[in-house]
Design a protein around this motif. Structure first.
Motif, PDB file in Angstrom:
ATOM      1  N   PRO A   1       0.770  -1.334   0.098  1.00 53.72           N
ATOM      2  CA  PRO A   1      -0.029  -0.288  -0.358  1.00 53.72           C
ATOM      3  C   PRO A   1       0.793   0.968   0.055  1.00 53.72           C
ATOM      4  O   PRO A   1       2.084   1.359   0.552  1.00 53.72           O
ATOM      5  CB  PRO A   1      -1.065  -0.322   1.178  1.00 53.72           C
ATOM      6  CG  PRO A   1       0.078  -1.031   2.454  1.00 53.72           C
ATOM      7  CD  PRO A   1       1.005  -2.263   1.380  1.00 53.72           C
ATOM      8  N   PRO A   2       0.519   2.343  -0.444  1.00 53.92           N
ATOM      9  CA  PRO A   2       0.641   3.352  -0.720  1.00 53.92           C
ATOM     10  C   PRO A   2       1.319   4.129   0.665  1.00 53.92           C
ATOM     11  O   PRO A   2       0.610   3.236   1.522  1.00 53.92           O
ATOM     12  CB  PRO A   2       0.112   4.559  -1.393  1.00 53.92           C
ATOM     13  CG  PRO A   2      -0.317   4.016  -1.099  1.00 53.92           C
ATOM     14  CD  PRO A   2      -1.255   2.541  -1.094  1.00 53.92           C
ATOM     15  N   VAL A   3       2.427   4.320   0.945  1.00 56.11           N
ATOM     16  CA  VAL A   3       2.849   5.643   2.564  1.00 56.11           C
ATOM     17  C   VAL A   3       2.099   6.910   2.145  1.00 56.11           C
ATOM     18  O   VAL A   3       2.388   7.370   1.440  1.00 56.11           O
ATOM     19  CB  VAL A   3       4.735   5.281   2.152  1.00 56.11           C
ATOM     20  CG1 VAL A   3       4.679   5.875   3.510  1.00 56.11           C
ATOM     21  CG2 VAL A   3       4.918   3.859   3.013  1.00 56.11           C
ATOM     22  N   SER A   4       1.942   6.765   3.655  1.00 55.12           N
ATOM     23  CA  SER A   4       1.205   8.397   3.766  1.00 55.12           C
ATOM     24  C   SER A   4       2.242   9.693   3.568  1.00 55.12           C
ATOM     25  O   SER A   4       3.516   8.952   4.366  1.00 55.12           O
ATOM     26  CB  SER A   4       0.280   8.570   4.675  1.00 55.12           C
ATOM     27  OG  SER A   4       0.831   8.350   5.843  1.00 55.12           O
ATOM     28  N   PRO A   5       1.442  10.632   3.042  1.00 61.47           N
ATOM     29  CA  PRO A   5       2.756  11.641   3.086  1.00 61.47           C
ATOM     30  C   PRO A   5       3.368  12.048   4.352  1.00 61.47           C
ATOM     31  O   PRO A   5       4.450  12.795   4.927  1.00 61.47           O
ATOM     32  CB  PRO A   5       2.088  12.620   2.721  1.00 61.47           C
ATOM     33  CG  PRO A   5       0.472  12.097   2.085  1.00 61.47           C
ATOM     34  CD  PRO A   5       0.424  11.009   2.492  1.00 61.47           C
ATOM     35  N   ALA A   6       2.482  11.912   5.571  1.00 60.15           N
ATOM     36  CA  ALA A   6       2.880  12.855   7.462  1.00 60.15           C
ATOM     37  C   ALA A   6       4.065  11.092   7.625  1.00 60.15           C
ATOM     38  O   ALA A   6       4.858  11.977   8.090  1.00 60.15           O
ATOM     39  CB  ALA A   6       2.002  12.312   7.844  1.00 60.15           C
ATOM     40  N   ALA A   7       3.545   9.906   6.818  1.00 61.63           N
ATOM     41  CA  ALA A   7       4.828   8.921   7.767  1.00 61.63           C
ATOM     42  C   ALA A   7       5.769   8.893   6.952  1.00 61.63           C
ATOM     43  O   ALA A   7       7.461   8.892   7.153  1.00 61.63           O
ATOM     44  CB  ALA A   7       4.134   7.477   7.322  1.00 61.63           C
ATOM     45  N   ALA A   8       5.803   8.891   6.048  1.00 59.84           N
ATOM     46  CA  ALA A   8       6.944   9.550   4.916  1.00 59.84           C
ATOM     47  C   ALA A   8       7.547  10.956   5.057  1.00 59.84           C
ATOM     48  O   ALA A   8       9.073  10.591   5.234  1.00 59.84           O
ATOM     49  CB  ALA A   8       6.691   9.281   3.337  1.00 59.84           C
TER      50      ALA A   8
END
Length: 139
Positions: free
Chosen positions: A124-131
């Protein structure tokens, strides 16, 4: 008496050979052997090419009678430097037991091996906040 000893030696040798034949005739355990009437067991290479260049780069492809196809090209990137890396990219395809044609394309270089195919799951894509946030395992 000597004749009896020679005869018994031959009998023991014959018995040992018979036992060895029985042991080696037992089916092997582990990987299933291809069935003799299987389409894959009788597959032959229809087309095959391999080109190796003086600089070490290469290209190959092949195709078999059971529908397997593959091609790959490779070269040495940044030769002689600290960033030297072998690069290989290509694809292969085959028909699965379900009758579906599966195709995989891949590249392998200084960033590792990466494969793509319609049947290969993707994370699944990584959320911008987590990245964007710091990566910590402990607080």
């Amino acid at each position: 008496m000597q004749l009896l000893t020679s005869a018994s030696a031959y009998a023991v040798a014959a018995l040992a050979i018979c036992c060895l034949r029985v042991v080696t005739a037992q089916p092997q355990r582990g990987l299933a052997q291809p069935r003799s009437n299987s389409f894959d067991a009788n597959a032959v290479i229809l087309k095959q090419n391999f080109d190796l260049n003086p600089d070490g780069s290469y290209q190959y492809n092949y195709e078999t009678s059971n529908g397997i196809r593959a091609d790959e090209a490779g070269y040495l990137k940044n030769p002689g430097s600290q960033l030297e890396a072998q690069v290989m990219q290509g694809s292969y395809s085959y028909t699965g037991p379900d009758g579906v044609l599966y195709t995989i394309t891949y590249i392998a270089d200084e960033n590792g091996f990466r494969a793509e195919g319609a049947h290969i799951p993707t994370p699944p894509p990584v959320s911008p906040a987590a990245a964007a946030g710091p990566r910590r395992f402990f607080k």
